[in-house]
Design a protein around this motif. Sequence first.
Motif, PDB file in Angstrom:
ATOM      1  N   ALA A  14     -16.424   9.602   3.413  1.00 62.04           N
ATOM      2  CA  ALA A  14     -15.005  11.230   3.324  1.00 62.04           C
ATOM      3  C   ALA A  14     -13.749  10.022   3.089  1.00 62.04           C
ATOM      4  O   ALA A  14     -12.423  10.447   2.148  1.00 62.04           O
ATOM      5  CB  ALA A  14     -14.725  11.718   4.576  1.00 62.04           C
ATOM      6  N   GLY A  15     -14.177   8.611   3.682  1.00 64.22           N
ATOM      7  CA  GLY A  15     -13.208   7.992   3.570  1.00 64.22           C
ATOM      8  C   GLY A  15     -12.683   7.189   2.013  1.00 64.22           C
ATOM      9  O   GLY A  15     -11.573   7.807   1.652  1.00 64.22           O
ATOM     10  N   CYS A  16     -13.851   7.139   1.559  1.00 64.67           N
ATOM     11  CA  CYS A  16     -13.754   6.448  -0.475  1.00 64.67           C
ATOM     12  C   CYS A  16     -13.744   7.377  -0.405  1.00 64.67           C
ATOM     13  O   CYS A  16     -12.542   7.469  -1.844  1.00 64.67           O
ATOM     14  CB  CYS A  16     -15.342   6.344  -0.029  1.00 64.67           C
ATOM     15  N   ALA A  17     -13.570   9.352  -0.566  1.00 62.11           N
ATOM     16  CA  ALA A  17     -13.564  10.693  -0.709  1.00 62.11           C
ATOM     17  C   ALA A  17     -11.845  10.054  -1.337  1.00 62.11           C
ATOM     18  O   ALA A  17     -11.326  10.979  -2.048  1.00 62.11           O
ATOM     19  CB  ALA A  17     -14.151  11.235  -1.057  1.00 62.11           C
ATOM     20  N   GLU A  29       0.778   3.484  -2.388  1.00 54.27           N
ATOM     21  CA  GLU A  29      -0.336   2.116  -2.389  1.00 54.27           C
ATOM     22  C   GLU A  29      -1.488   3.217  -1.463  1.00 54.27           C
ATOM     23  O   GLU A  29      -0.998   4.517  -0.534  1.00 54.27           O
ATOM     24  CB  GLU A  29       0.901   1.689  -0.693  1.00 54.27           C
ATOM     25  N   VAL A  30      -2.815   2.744  -1.705  1.00 52.80           N
ATOM     26  CA  VAL A  30      -3.444   3.404  -0.594  1.00 52.80           C
ATOM     27  C   VAL A  30      -4.583   2.214  -0.059  1.00 52.80           C
ATOM     28  O   VAL A  30      -4.957   1.717  -1.036  1.00 52.80           O
ATOM     29  CB  VAL A  30      -4.216   4.714  -1.227  1.00 52.80           C
ATOM     30  N   VAL A  31      -4.009   2.845   1.469  1.00 52.57           N
ATOM     31  CA  VAL A  31      -4.804   1.596   2.265  1.00 52.57           C
ATOM     32  C   VAL A  31      -6.181   2.060   2.871  1.00 52.57           C
ATOM     33  O   VAL A  31      -6.002   2.887   4.041  1.00 52.57           O
ATOM     34  CB  VAL A  31      -4.110   0.698   3.302  1.00 52.57           C
ATOM     35  N   VAL A  32      -7.996   1.638   2.362  1.00 54.60           N
ATOM     36  CA  VAL A  32      -8.384   2.194   3.923  1.00 54.60           C
ATOM     37  C   VAL A  32      -8.746   1.272   5.308  1.00 54.60           C
ATOM     38  O   VAL A  32      -8.823   0.068   4.824  1.00 54.60           O
ATOM     39  CB  VAL A  32      -9.820   2.561   3.358  1.00 54.60           C
ATOM     40  N   LEU A  33      -8.280   1.564   5.955  1.00 52.01           N
ATOM     41  CA  LEU A  33      -9.207   1.021   6.872  1.00 52.01           C
ATOM     42  C   LEU A  33      -9.943   1.401   8.091  1.00 52.01           C
ATOM     43  O   LEU A  33     -10.184   2.257   8.509  1.00 52.01           O
ATOM     44  CB  LEU A  33      -7.884   1.371   8.449  1.00 52.01           C
ATOM     45  N   GLU A  34     -11.438   0.500   7.542  1.00 53.28           N
ATOM     46  CA  GLU A  34     -12.017   0.533   8.248  1.00 53.28           C
ATOM     47  C   GLU A  34     -13.122  -0.850   9.137  1.00 53.28           C
ATOM     48  O   GLU A  34     -12.947  -1.874   9.177  1.00 53.28           O
ATOM     49  CB  GLU A  34     -13.465  -0.159   7.193  1.00 53.28           C
ATOM     50  N   ARG A  35     -13.484   0.345  10.662  1.00 54.90           N
ATOM     51  CA  ARG A  35     -13.368  -0.519  11.848  1.00 54.90           C
ATOM     52  C   ARG A  35     -14.506  -1.447  11.873  1.00 54.90           C
ATOM     53  O   ARG A  35     -14.594  -2.722  12.293  1.00 54.90           O
ATOM     54  CB  ARG A  35     -13.600   0.190  12.931  1.00 54.90           C
ATOM     55  N   GLU A 113     -17.379   1.716  -5.397  1.00 51.47           N
ATOM     56  CA  GLU A 113     -17.308   1.561  -6.365  1.00 51.47           C
ATOM     57  C   GLU A 113     -16.571   2.214  -7.554  1.00 51.47           C
ATOM     58  O   GLU A 113     -15.929   2.100  -8.014  1.00 51.47           O
ATOM     59  CB  GLU A 113     -19.281   1.464  -7.111  1.00 51.47           C
ATOM     60  N   ALA A 114     -16.363   3.348  -7.913  1.00 51.27           N
ATOM     61  CA  ALA A 114     -15.173   4.239  -7.952  1.00 51.27           C
ATOM     62  C   ALA A 114     -14.111   4.859  -7.638  1.00 51.27           C
ATOM     63  O   ALA A 114     -14.016   5.271  -7.831  1.00 51.27           O
ATOM     64  CB  ALA A 114     -16.382   5.771  -8.229  1.00 51.27           C
ATOM     65  N   THR A 115     -14.360   3.826  -6.311  1.00 50.34           N
ATOM     66  CA  THR A 115     -12.519   4.042  -5.802  1.00 50.34           C
ATOM     67  C   THR A 115     -11.570   3.150  -6.960  1.00 50.34           C
ATOM     68  O   THR A 115     -11.930   1.849  -6.816  1.00 50.34           O
ATOM     69  CB  THR A 115     -12.635   3.650  -4.842  1.00 50.34           C
ATOM     70  N   PRO A 116     -10.633   3.674  -6.919  1.00 46.95           N
ATOM     71  CA  PRO A 116      -9.793   3.039  -7.791  1.00 46.95           C
ATOM     72  C   PRO A 116      -9.162   1.457  -7.382  1.00 46.95           C
ATOM     73  O   PRO A 116      -8.842   0.990  -6.081  1.00 46.95           O
ATOM     74  CB  PRO A 116      -8.898   3.933  -8.337  1.00 46.95           C
ATOM     75  N   ALA A 117      -8.668   0.566  -8.700  1.00 47.04           N
ATOM     76  CA  ALA A 117      -8.628  -0.766  -8.133  1.00 47.04           C
ATOM     77  C   ALA A 117      -7.699  -1.106  -7.174  1.00 47.04           C
ATOM     78  O   ALA A 117      -6.816  -1.938  -6.621  1.00 47.04           O
ATOM     79  CB  ALA A 117      -8.949  -1.693  -9.606  1.00 47.04           C
ATOM     80  N   SER A 118      -6.242   0.276  -7.445  1.00 47.79           N
ATOM     81  CA  SER A 118      -5.491  -0.405  -6.300  1.00 47.79           C
ATOM     82  C   SER A 118      -5.725   0.100  -4.598  1.00 47.79           C
ATOM     83  O   SER A 118      -4.550  -0.122  -4.309  1.00 47.79           O
ATOM     84  CB  SER A 118      -4.331   1.432  -7.118  1.00 47.79           C
ATOM     85  N   VAL A 119      -6.848   1.358  -3.988  1.00 46.56           N
ATOM     86  CA  VAL A 119      -6.440   0.743  -3.570  1.00 46.56           C
ATOM     87  C   VAL A 119      -7.177   0.059  -2.680  1.00 46.56           C
ATOM     88  O   VAL A 119      -8.163  -1.099  -3.200  1.00 46.56           O
ATOM     89  CB  VAL A 119      -8.517   2.607  -2.875  1.00 46.56           C
ATOM     90  N   VAL A 120      -6.608  -0.780  -1.561  1.00 45.89           N
ATOM     91  CA  VAL A 120      -6.971  -1.994  -0.743  1.00 45.89           C
ATOM     92  C   VAL A 120      -7.793  -1.385   0.597  1.00 45.89           C
ATOM     93  O   VAL A 120      -7.328  -0.168   1.258  1.00 45.89           O
ATOM     94  CB  VAL A 120      -5.559  -2.554  -0.189  1.00 45.89           C
ATOM     95  N   TYR A 121      -8.959  -1.888   0.769  1.00 48.88           N
ATOM     96  CA  TYR A 121     -10.008  -1.482   1.172  1.00 48.88           C
ATOM     97  C   TYR A 121     -10.021  -2.664   2.501  1.00 48.88           C
ATOM     98  O   TYR A 121     -10.682  -3.611   1.937  1.00 48.88           O
ATOM     99  CB  TYR A 121     -11.350  -1.359   0.320  1.00 48.88           C
TER     100      TYR A 121
END
Length: 405
Positions: A14-17, A29-35, A113-121
Motif C-alpha cells: 500500500a505504501g509504495c502504491a 515531495e513524497v517521502v516514504v517512512l518504513e520502520r 521498482e516502479a516508484t518514481p525516482a523522485s520518491v524518497v524511501y
Amino acid sequence: MRGGTVAVVGGSIAGCALASAAARAGADEVVVLERTHGRLADRGLGLCIHDGRAAELAATGALPAGIAAHRLTRRRWVVRDDTAAGPAGRVFWEQPFPFHSYHWGLLWRGLREATPASVVYRQGAAVTGVAGDGERAEVRLAQGTAEAFDLVVGADGYRSVVREAVCPESRPAYAGYVCWRGNFDARRLEALGDGGWPAESVTTVCFGGGSCVIYRIPGPDGPRVNWVLYAMPPQTGRLPFDDPTSFPPGRVTEELAAHLGALLDREFPPYWARVLGLTEPADTFVQPIYDLETARTTAGRLLLAGDAATVVRPHNTSGAAKALQDATAFEDAWRRAGTWDELLHAYQAARGAAWREMVALARRLGRGQVEQTPAWAAMDHREAESWWQGQLGGAADIGGQAMTP
C-alpha cells in the motif's frame, strides 16, 4: 491540484502504491517512512488478484507490468471420502476462478521498482505518532525528531499509528479463529505424484469447522505451493489472540503445530495432508483472523489507506487489490481536487462504501467456511452453487469490486 509535500507511513504494498500515486499526481515531495531495516521482499506469502481488478489497475498504472504472476482458472472444492474416492478426496463442486496468483515479495519488489525516482524511501524510520489538525501534519519519529508535511498518508497496516490519530476508537476485532499458512518449492510435489491437480486449479479442502485453500504461486527460484488453512485454534493453553499478532515462520508453538497435524490426520484426504506436510517449519506460521471498519479514514491533513483504513478477512481474496484501488482513488481525487480538503473528501467518498461492503462479504464467507460450515460431504454441485450465492449475498464475485469510473 499541484505541489505540496506528502509523507507515506509504511513502505509495503500500500505504501509504495500510494507514494507512486502522489508523485504521479503532482506532489513536490513524497517521502516514504518504513520502520523496518530488512528486505521486505523476503516475505514469501502468496496472494491473488482478480483478473478484472488487475486489468483496471494496470490501466491506471497502479499495477505495473512485468510482475511475475501465475494464472488460475478453476477452483475445486474437495472433501475426504474414505469409501468412494481416492487419496485426493472427492470433488463435489467446481467453479470458475479468474485470478492470477502472486508472491508477496515479488509483487512488492515490482511496486518498489516502479516508484518514481523522485520518491524518497527511508528505511529504519519508525513513526511513533502523528498530528494533523491544522494546515500541516506532523510526523514524530522514534529518534525524537519531528517533521512537517502538507499531508500524511497512513499505509502502516492493521496496527496503524496514523489510525490512532484519525480514529482511535477503531481497533481490529478478532474473528474467533486463525489461519495456518505455509508455502514450499513446487518441485517437492514430484515425490507425491500429481494427485490430479492441474497447475491452473485452486483446491479448497473442506471439513467441519474449517477449510484450506491450496494453489501455486510464482517464486524467486521457480513455482511454489501456497496454502492457507482456516480453523478454530486449540482451546487449551494461553494463546495471545486478543491482540493483533501472529506466530511468525519458525516460531509456531508446539501446541499449534500439533493441532495442525491432528487436523490433517483427521480431516484431510491423504494426498492433501501429505501436500501440506511438505512445508518446512521455517515456512509455516499462524495468523489470527481480524477485521476492522473505521468510522472515518480522513481527519485534518491525515488519510488512511490499505489495512490501516480497513481490514478484510482473507476469504475475500481482495487485500492487494484493495490497497492498489485505494492508491488509484487517491490519485484520481488528487487530480480532480483544488484543495486538500476536497482531496480528502473525494477519497473518502470514493472508497468508504466499497470498504464496508468488502468487510461484510468477508464476514459472510468466514461464517460459511469456518464458523458455521455446512454438511460439505452431502452437497452436490447445485446445492454448492446455491450455498455460494448465499455467501456472496448479491456481490458479483470475491476479489473486490470494480471501481466506479
